[in-house]
Structure formats: C-alpha cells, structure tokens
Design a protein around this motif. Structure first.
Motif, mmCIF file in Angstrom:
data_model
loop_
_atom_site.group_PDB
_atom_site.id
_atom_site.type_symbol
_atom_site.label_atom_id
_atom_site.label_comp_id
_atom_site.label_asym_id
_atom_site.label_seq_id
_atom_site.Cartn_x
_atom_site.Cartn_y
_atom_site.Cartn_z
ATOM 1 N N ASP A 1 9.004 -5.553 -9.436
ATOM 2 C CA ASP A 1 9.527 -4.423 -8.917
ATOM 3 C C ASP A 1 10.542 -4.456 -8.093
ATOM 4 N N SER A 2 11.821 -4.551 -7.678
ATOM 5 C CA SER A 2 12.841 -4.341 -6.692
ATOM 6 C C SER A 2 13.661 -3.268 -6.912
ATOM 7 N N ASP A 3 13.063 -2.148 -7.707
ATOM 8 C CA ASP A 3 14.233 -0.755 -7.189
ATOM 9 C C ASP A 3 13.741 -0.033 -5.921
ATOM 10 N N ASP A 4 12.628 -0.430 -5.074
ATOM 11 C CA ASP A 4 12.773 0.324 -3.883
ATOM 12 C C ASP A 4 13.537 -0.654 -2.978
ATOM 13 N N THR B 1 -5.065 -4.564 -5.672
ATOM 14 C CA THR B 1 -4.537 -5.208 -5.756
ATOM 15 C C THR B 1 -4.686 -6.563 -5.147
ATOM 16 N N VAL B 2 -4.988 -7.742 -6.043
ATOM 17 C CA VAL B 2 -5.040 -8.731 -5.007
ATOM 18 C C VAL B 2 -4.455 -9.865 -4.768
ATOM 19 N N VAL B 3 -3.449 -9.904 -2.803
ATOM 20 C CA VAL B 3 -2.223 -10.935 -2.770
ATOM 21 C C VAL B 3 -2.667 -12.027 -3.260
ATOM 22 N N LEU B 4 -1.984 -13.060 -4.473
ATOM 23 C CA LEU B 4 -1.827 -14.411 -4.064
ATOM 24 C C LEU B 4 -0.980 -15.288 -3.495
ATOM 25 N N ARG C 1 0.743 -1.037 -0.028
ATOM 26 C CA ARG C 1 0.059 -0.078 -0.839
ATOM 27 C C ARG C 1 0.616 1.081 0.292
ATOM 28 N N LYS C 2 2.003 1.124 0.186
ATOM 29 C CA LYS C 2 3.273 1.847 0.460
ATOM 30 C C LYS C 2 3.108 2.586 -1.064
ATOM 31 N N LEU D 1 -6.627 -4.699 -1.277
ATOM 32 C CA LEU D 1 -5.741 -3.704 -1.046
ATOM 33 C C LEU D 1 -5.757 -2.277 -2.157
ATOM 34 N N GLY D 2 -6.011 -0.944 -1.522
ATOM 35 C CA GLY D 2 -5.914 0.180 -2.922
ATOM 36 C C GLY D 2 -4.444 0.039 -3.330
#
Length: 213
Positions: free
Chosen positions: A195-198, A155-158, A89-90, A144-145
């Motif tokens: 997505d691994s940039d953060d 976002t739907v966490v599987l 969510r962040k 999640l939003g």
C-alpha cells in the motif's frame, strides 16, 4: 517388543505438527480498489514479489478445507524499497510495505461461502481478519483497530517501516483470541497486499516460504 512399540508411539506423539505450505501459484486473484491503480504481483511458487508505485491492491487465495483448522503460520519477507512511517489507524493515511491477511469465518459460514470473492468475504459481518503488517510508526506487537474493517479486523504490527529481511512465526489461535475474544473459526483464505498510494511512494518487496499448521 511391546516396549519398543510404546516408545515408537510416544515419539510420534511428540513430533511437531505438519506444516502445510501455501503455494504462490495461479490460484491467487488480484482485487483492485481503484480502476486506475494496482500493484504488480509476481507469483513464483514458493514466493511472491510485490511492486507498488503510488498504488494499492491485494492478492487473495481461498484455502481448501484441510487448512481450516490451522493454528499458526510462518513465512519470510523482504523489503528493498518501502513507504515512510504512517499511522496505520488512519483511514486514507495508512500506507504499509507489506501486509498478510488471514481471513476467518465460523465453520457453517465457511461452507456456505466457499468460492466467494475476497470483497464479499471482507464485507461479511461474520468474517474476522488478522492483518500482520510490516510498516507504520508503531512498536512491534501493537494491535490496532482497522480503519476499513471496523470490529471485523485487527492489525498486528510485526515490523515498523524500513527495509531489510526477516522471518516470522505467529500464533493465529492466540492472536485471534486476543483480538476477537476467541471462539471457533475456520481459516478460509489469505491475502497479500502492499500500500503506497497515500504517500505516492514505491514498494519493492517479497514474501516466501508461507506455511500454516
């Protein structure tokens, strides 16, 4: 003879709907979010590999009109190396191993926007996006939003963060109704992302056997 014909007709009615494969072919286009950072995608027909080294991007393909009425989807995915658990969510802290985006538009808009770029679609007020994710510090099934799409995305966490292999089947119609309140919409495109940039980490993963019906 009549009874045989009736029986044959009933057997056809009970058959499951035909599942249409979504090929990982040359129709996929990469959308970068940074001039200096991008994932590497390997398209191999039935599968795609995703390599991400402190980077983020997505690959998108539009779907032809024959796919617009799809109500469910299934696929297999595998993660050999992944990012740590994050809060999805962040904004600016939501790294995830893999995400599959299902992009919907009202049918009238779908016809008008055929061939539009994924960036244009994702910023369209009428678009709605279900993002199925492997990653994050959340329970399976959490909805999640989206920190980037606002009310247009969920976002739907599987799968939470971690490695391994799994197969998924999702009910697009039900999840769309739960996320956005229902209503008719056409499935106009699908995107894949790592997505691994953060967290400045690495992803080595793949998705295969993607089908919608």
């Amino acid at each position: 003879m009549f009874r045989c014909l009736v029986a044959a007709a009933l057997s056809l009615v009970s058959l499951p709907a035909f599942a249409a494969p979504v090929s990982f072919d040359g129709s996929w286009k990469t959308q970068k979010f940074s001039l200096f950072s991008s994932n590497t995608y390997g398209f191999n027909g039935n599968s795609v590999t995703v390599s991400s080294d402190g980077s983020v991007s997505l690959a998108y393909r539009a779907l032809p009109q024959t796919y617009w009425d799809a109500s469910s989807a299934k696929w297999s995915w595998s993660v050999q190396e992944g990012v740590p658990a994050t809060d999805l969510r962040k904004k600016g802290g939501d790294d995830r191993n893999l995400a599959l985006y299902f992009v919907f538009l009202p049918e009238g808009q779908a016809e008008a926007l055929q061939g539009a770029s994924v960036r244009k679609l994702l910023t369209n007020d009428a678009a709605r996006v279900l993002v199925y994710v492997w990653g994050g510090a959340h329970d399976r099934g959490a909805v999640l939003g989206s920190p980037y799409l606002g009310d247009r995305g969920r976002t739907v966490v599987l799968r939470g963060s971690g490695t391994g292999s799994a197969s998924e089947t999702v009910n697009l119609t039900r999840d769309y109704a739960n996320a956005f309140g229902g209503g008719a919409a056409a499935l106009v495109g699908i995107a894949v992302s790592g997505d691994s940039d953060d967290t400045n980490s690495r992803i080595r993963a793949s998705i295969s056997g993607l089908q919608v019906n």
